[in-house]
Scaffold this motif. Structure first.
Motif, PDB file in Angstrom:
ATOM      1  N   LEU A  77      41.493  19.470 -47.003  1.00 60.65           N
ATOM      2  CA  LEU A  77      40.157  18.863 -47.016  1.00 60.65           C
ATOM      3  C   LEU A  77      39.941  17.980 -45.792  1.00 60.65           C
ATOM      4  N   LEU A  78      40.967  17.223 -45.411  1.00 54.64           N
ATOM      5  CA  LEU A  78      40.848  16.392 -44.210  1.00 54.64           C
ATOM      6  C   LEU A  78      40.599  17.265 -42.974  1.00 54.64           C
ATOM      7  N   ALA A  79      41.363  18.350 -42.858  1.00 48.31           N
ATOM      8  CA  ALA A  79      41.182  19.242 -41.718  1.00 48.31           C
ATOM      9  C   ALA A  79      39.790  19.856 -41.730  1.00 48.31           C
ATOM     10  N   PHE A  80      39.319  20.231 -42.898  1.00 48.46           N
ATOM     11  CA  PHE A  80      37.980  20.828 -43.022  1.00 48.46           C
ATOM     12  C   PHE A  80      36.897  19.832 -42.622  1.00 48.46           C
ATOM     13  N   ILE A  81      37.001  18.609 -43.109  1.00 47.94           N
ATOM     14  CA  ILE A  81      35.996  17.576 -42.807  1.00 47.94           C
ATOM     15  C   ILE A  81      35.970  17.253 -41.311  1.00 47.94           C
ATOM     16  N   LEU A  82      37.142  17.236 -40.683  1.00 44.99           N
ATOM     17  CA  LEU A  82      37.213  16.883 -39.268  1.00 44.99           C
ATOM     18  C   LEU A  82      36.791  18.030 -38.344  1.00 44.99           C
ATOM     19  N   SER A  83      37.064  19.272 -38.734  1.00 44.75           N
ATOM     20  CA  SER A  83      36.837  20.394 -37.830  1.00 44.75           C
ATOM     21  C   SER A  83      35.466  21.042 -37.969  1.00 44.75           C
ATOM     22  N   VAL A  84      34.925  21.094 -39.180  1.00 43.16           N
ATOM     23  CA  VAL A  84      33.691  21.851 -39.419  1.00 43.16           C
ATOM     24  C   VAL A  84      32.491  21.322 -38.630  1.00 43.16           C
ATOM     25  N   PRO A  85      32.168  20.020 -38.699  1.00 43.18           N
ATOM     26  CA  PRO A  85      31.003  19.558 -37.918  1.00 43.18           C
ATOM     27  C   PRO A  85      31.175  19.775 -36.424  1.00 43.18           C
ATOM     28  N   LEU A  86      32.380  19.522 -35.920  1.00 42.66           N
ATOM     29  CA  LEU A  86      32.636  19.695 -34.489  1.00 42.66           C
ATOM     30  C   LEU A  86      32.444  21.148 -34.080  1.00 42.66           C
ATOM     31  N   CYS A  87      32.989  22.071 -34.859  1.00 43.13           N
ATOM     32  CA  CYS A  87      32.881  23.500 -34.522  1.00 43.13           C
ATOM     33  C   CYS A  87      31.432  23.971 -34.598  1.00 43.13           C
ATOM     34  N   LEU A  88      30.719  23.552 -35.626  1.00 41.16           N
ATOM     35  CA  LEU A  88      29.346  24.010 -35.812  1.00 41.16           C
ATOM     36  C   LEU A  88      28.458  23.558 -34.660  1.00 41.16           C
ATOM     37  N   PHE A  89      28.510  22.279 -34.333  1.00 40.51           N
ATOM     38  CA  PHE A  89      27.642  21.769 -33.266  1.00 40.51           C
ATOM     39  C   PHE A  89      28.091  22.259 -31.894  1.00 40.51           C
ATOM     40  N   ALA A  90      29.401  22.427 -31.700  1.00 37.41           N
ATOM     41  CA  ALA A  90      29.879  22.967 -30.424  1.00 37.41           C
ATOM     42  C   ALA A  90      29.413  24.406 -30.241  1.00 37.41           C
ATOM     43  N   ALA A  91      29.473  25.203 -31.313  1.00 33.87           N
ATOM     44  CA  ALA A  91      29.024  26.593 -31.223  1.00 33.87           C
ATOM     45  C   ALA A  91      27.524  26.668 -30.958  1.00 33.87           C
ATOM     46  N   ILE A  92      26.753  25.803 -31.613  1.00 30.70           N
ATOM     47  CA  ILE A  92      25.306  25.781 -31.378  1.00 30.70           C
ATOM     48  C   ILE A  92      25.007  25.405 -29.928  1.00 30.70           C
ATOM     49  N   TYR A  93      25.701  24.390 -29.425  1.00 33.65           N
ATOM     50  CA  TYR A  93      25.443  23.960 -28.046  1.00 33.65           C
ATOM     51  C   TYR A  93      25.825  25.044 -27.044  1.00 33.65           C
ATOM     52  N   LEU A  94      27.007  25.646 -27.239  1.00 36.12           N
ATOM     53  CA  LEU A  94      27.488  26.643 -26.274  1.00 36.12           C
ATOM     54  C   LEU A  94      26.600  27.884 -26.243  1.00 36.12           C
ATOM     55  N   THR A  95      26.073  28.291 -27.396  1.00 32.42           N
ATOM     56  CA  THR A  95      25.297  29.535 -27.443  1.00 32.42           C
ATOM     57  C   THR A  95      23.803  29.340 -27.248  1.00 32.42           C
ATOM     58  N   GLN A  96      23.282  28.134 -27.512  1.00 35.24           N
ATOM     59  CA  GLN A  96      21.831  27.950 -27.502  1.00 35.24           C
ATOM     60  C   GLN A  96      21.327  26.964 -26.447  1.00 35.24           C
ATOM     61  N   PHE A  97      22.163  26.078 -25.973  1.00 39.29           N
ATOM     62  CA  PHE A  97      21.677  25.031 -25.068  1.00 39.29           C
ATOM     63  C   PHE A  97      22.380  25.029 -23.707  1.00 39.29           C
ATOM     64  N   SER A  98      23.659  25.377 -23.694  1.00 34.83           N
ATOM     65  CA  SER A  98      24.398  25.277 -22.435  1.00 34.83           C
ATOM     66  C   SER A  98      24.112  26.465 -21.526  1.00 34.83           C
ATOM     67  N   LYS A  99      24.533  26.347 -20.281  1.00 38.27           N
ATOM     68  CA  LYS A  99      24.418  27.448 -19.339  1.00 38.27           C
ATOM     69  C   LYS A  99      25.506  28.486 -19.613  1.00 38.27           C
ATOM     70  N   GLN A 100      25.248  29.693 -19.194  1.00 36.09           N
ATOM     71  CA  GLN A 100      26.185  30.786 -19.440  1.00 36.09           C
ATOM     72  C   GLN A 100      27.538  30.525 -18.774  1.00 36.09           C
ATOM     73  N   ARG A 101      27.522  29.808 -17.662  1.00 33.59           N
ATOM     74  CA  ARG A 101      28.781  29.518 -16.962  1.00 33.59           C
ATOM     75  C   ARG A 101      29.720  28.691 -17.835  1.00 33.59           C
TER      76      ARG A 101
END
Length: 295
Positions: A77-101
């Protein structure tokens, strides 16, 4: 020529069906093997006593798995709580907001993180996370800790799960049709509104699937957790105290003290517990995905 084609189709069909049946048989055979090895213990002890007793005295024939189950669930549960928000927002940023580079740079980095052996993560946990918990986090909360704790195990597990979950989320977001995003923007939605109402909603089944696989990996991880969690029988609400997850129990003791009656069966029962819990987690998330796809 037709006979040759029919023969080729028949052989390919047999090969594919055979591969499918082998894949289906593997988990069944694993479950049967674990149950067969754990059966001697189950004949002497009730299932309720094994699952809900906290007494672990192998020399006396007392095998209570509650502290191990509790520690496994707590660290996961600790690992889930710590990793899930970071992964979700990082994936959103990398695919929708950041440059392709940036995305092109991060993809091999994520693959490298996924390929690092778990023992290396364990060593990193000992060198960095354990001192961080003992010298910084514990004093901040007005207490003391050796650093070898449930929190250290949760942090290391979270870092290990990040590349797997993040990779799957990136793939999920890439499968969403560009036309849906452009249609949302053309109707006046802001970029974030498009992400919230189109990307996340359309990719929700895939997001849940990624989280489920991440939990299953965290629950069964062994070496890295064993090295930083403390390996002490303990049932506590404090994440700064040590624990003893099921995988660490098996890795620490299998091959030793096998002369103790039922000890081998007890460790196989611990493996069977891991197998059943991971199976339940995957079935639950598959059911949840099925229900969300119907909405």
């Amino acid at each position: 020529m037709n006979k040759k084609r029919r023969l080729t189709d028949l052989l390919v069909n047999i090969w594919m069906r055979g591969g499918l049946y082998i894949l289906l048989a593997i988990p069944v055979l694993i479950g049967i093997g674990l149950y067969w090895k754990a059966a001697p213990l189950l004949r002497h002890e009730s299932l309720a006593n094994l699952l809900f007793s906290g007494k672990w005295f192998p020399m006396k024939g007392e095998f209570g798995f509650l502290p191990f189950i509790y520690s496994s669930v707590y660290v996961t549960l600790l690992a889930f709580i710590l990793s899930v928000p970071l992964c979700l927002f990082a994936a959103i940023y990398l695919t929708q907001f950041s440059k392709q580079r940036l995305l092109n740079f991060m993809l091999p980095v994520i693959d490298i993180l996924a390929g690092i052996p778990s023992v290396v993560y364990g060593v990193w946990g000992i060198l960095v996370i354990v001192p961080l918990v003992s010298d910084k986090i514990a004093p901040f909360f007005g207490t003391t800790s050796s650093g070898y704790s449930l929190l250290a195990g949760g942090i290391v597990l979270a870092v290990m799960c990040i590349p797997y979950i993040l990779n799957m989320l990136i793939e999920v977001f890439h499968t969403i049709p560009v036309g849906m995003k452009e249609a949302s923007l053309s109707l006046g939605a802001t970029h974030w509104e498009m992400v919230k109402h189109v990307i996340i909603r359309k990719g929700f089944p895939g997001i849940i699937s990624a989280f489920g696989l991440g939990i299953a990996k965290a629950f069964g991880e062994t070496i890295a957790v064993l090295m930083v969690v403390g390996n002490t029988l303990n049932i506590t609400l404090s994440p700064l105290k040590p624990g003893y997850p099921l995988p660490a129990l098996i890795a620490n003791n299998y091959g030793e003290m096998m002369s103790i009656p039922d000890y081998d069966s007890a460790l196989m029962f611990a493996a069977l517990l891991l197998f059943v819990v991971i199976l339940i987690i995957n079935l639950f998330f598959r059911y949840f995905i099925h229900k969300t796809e119907q909405v």
